[in-house]
Design an enzyme around this catalytic site. Structure first.
Site, short mmCIF file in Angstrom:
data_model
loop_
_atom_site.label_atom_id
_atom_site.label_comp_id
_atom_site.label_asym_id
_atom_site.label_seq_id
_atom_site.Cartn_x
_atom_site.Cartn_y
_atom_site.Cartn_z
N LYS A 165 -11.92 37.54 -3.61
CA LYS A 165 -11.37 38.86 -3.30
C LYS A 165 -10.54 38.80 -2.02
O LYS A 165 -10.93 38.16 -1.05
CB LYS A 165 -12.50 39.87 -3.12
CG LYS A 165 -12.05 41.28 -2.78
CD LYS A 165 -13.26 42.20 -2.65
CE LYS A 165 -12.82 43.64 -2.38
NZ LYS A 165 -12.22 43.81 -1.04
N HIS A 194 -7.56 45.21 1.15
CA HIS A 194 -8.81 45.71 1.72
C HIS A 194 -8.59 46.99 2.53
O HIS A 194 -8.97 47.10 3.69
CB HIS A 194 -9.45 44.64 2.61
CG HIS A 194 -10.94 44.78 2.73
ND1 HIS A 194 -11.79 43.73 2.50
CD2 HIS A 194 -11.73 45.82 3.04
CE1 HIS A 194 -13.05 44.12 2.69
NE2 HIS A 194 -13.02 45.40 3.02
N ARG A 242 -6.28 46.45 5.98
CA ARG A 242 -6.72 45.76 7.20
C ARG A 242 -5.54 45.16 7.95
O ARG A 242 -5.54 45.11 9.18
CB ARG A 242 -7.73 44.66 6.83
CG ARG A 242 -9.10 45.18 6.43
CD ARG A 242 -10.06 44.06 6.09
NE ARG A 242 -10.29 43.16 7.21
CZ ARG A 242 -11.11 43.42 8.24
NH1 ARG A 242 -11.77 44.56 8.28
NH2 ARG A 242 -11.27 42.54 9.21
N GLY A 253 -5.85 51.91 -3.60
CA GLY A 253 -5.10 53.10 -3.96
C GLY A 253 -5.13 53.47 -5.43
O GLY A 253 -4.42 54.37 -5.85
N ILE A 254 -5.94 52.79 -6.25
CA ILE A 254 -6.01 53.10 -7.67
C ILE A 254 -6.84 54.36 -7.85
O ILE A 254 -8.03 54.39 -7.50
CB ILE A 254 -6.64 51.94 -8.47
CG1 ILE A 254 -5.96 50.61 -8.15
CG2 ILE A 254 -6.62 52.25 -9.97
CD1 ILE A 254 -4.53 50.51 -8.58
#
Length: 301
Positions: free
Chosen positions: A171, A195, A198, A228-229
């Site tokens: 990830k 993330h 960041r 942002g989904i």
């Protein structure tokens, strides 16, 4: 003069996502099927849970938020992800029956990394992985909930992958370079993500999908995207640009906080319904066939 420069990667990401429009293609279209296969398992939709950490009891309810959304994942047959936690909490997550991927932090304590990965495998995790974008803070290596993080070398990550009998998910990939390294090291899936911003001025994950998809063609690495989904339209754009699935993150929090398990089920059902609707309107009958041919890029962001 007012400063209109954008620094927040979340704002940049949202503007990019909203700049992509759809063409309608209705003749010969049918009601779409939103089920999909990921790492050899069939799921009801290409919409996955986030790898959340540190969610305690919410709304005065008995179960933690982590357990509640895991139960929702089980009931919907959606792939579940969890993040930073101790082994006893992960064992509680597994008891929900959800197919769960445990994403371990890049701890400076390498023995803790290995212990948590091994515990997850022994406990019945669907897959395991590591969050590589929670390494640095502004003053050096990050400290999260009292735990120091550390840079992860290719050799270290390869050793985690080779020690595990489960598919390994990395990830925090946001470049072709890292995506190719993940494939070279033996990862079976990556999560394209910044993330929640960041890194200032970070490129929108969705913008990186076409190049990453091309670079990984034929490598057997599946691609998830997050950041942002919030809607079925967002998920559709993710799939059209090269992802196999998208993860819902902070957009889930209001529903989870207010109504727990049922709130999450209602939200995912609504997002899935919109995904099916957009697919049907643009001429795609199933998720594996979606491509970018119905997208219009306005460059208005």
């Amino acid at each position: 003069m007012q400063d209109i420069r954008l620094r927040d990667a979340n704002v940049i990401t949202q503007r990019y996502m909203d700049s992509i429009l759809f063409k309608e293609r209705l003749i010969d279209s049918v009601k779409a099927d939103i089920s999909m296969t990921f790492l050899g398992e069939r799921f009801s939709m290409p919409i996955f849970m986030p790898a959340f950490s540190h969610l305690g009891n919410m709304g005065g309810r008995e179960l933690t938020g982590l357990e509640e959304y895991s139960i929702a994942a089980k009931e919907m047959n959606v792939l579940n992800f969890v993040g930073m936690m101790e082994n006893d909490m992960f064992e509680r997550i597994i008891r929900t029956g959800a197919k769960t991927v445990r994403i371990v932090k890049p701890y400076a304590d390498n023995a803790k990394v290995r212990d948590q990965l091994k515990f997850a495998e022994d406990c019945g995790a669907f897959a395991v992985g590591m969050d590589i974008d929670h390494i640095f803070g502004e003053k050096g290596y990050d400290i999260c909930v009292g735990e120091e993080m550390a840079a992860q070398t290719s050799d270290m990550i390869r050793s985690y992958i080779e020690a595990s009998g489960l598919p390994f998910v990395i990830k925090g990939v946001l470049s072709v370079e890292d995506a190719v390294k993940c494939a070279d090291l033996g990862a079976k899936a990556i999560i394209v993500s910044h993330h929640h911003g960041r890194l200032p001025y970070a490129v929108p994950p969705m913008m990186m999908l076409p190049d990453i998809k091309k670079a990984l063609e034929g490598r057997g690495v599946e691609i998830i995207v997050d950041c942002g989904i919030e809607s079925g339209a967002d998920v559709y754009k993710s799939l059209a640009l090269g992802a196999d699935a998208a993860a819902i993150g902070r957009a889930m929090m209001p529903s989870l906080g207010k109504d727990g398990v049922q709130g999450v089920i209602d939200l995912f059902t609504s997002i899935g319904d919109e995904l099916r609707y957009v697919m049907s309107f643009t001429g795609f009958a199933d998720t594996e066939k979606i491509d970018s041919s119905a997208l219009i890029f306005t460059n208005n962001y």
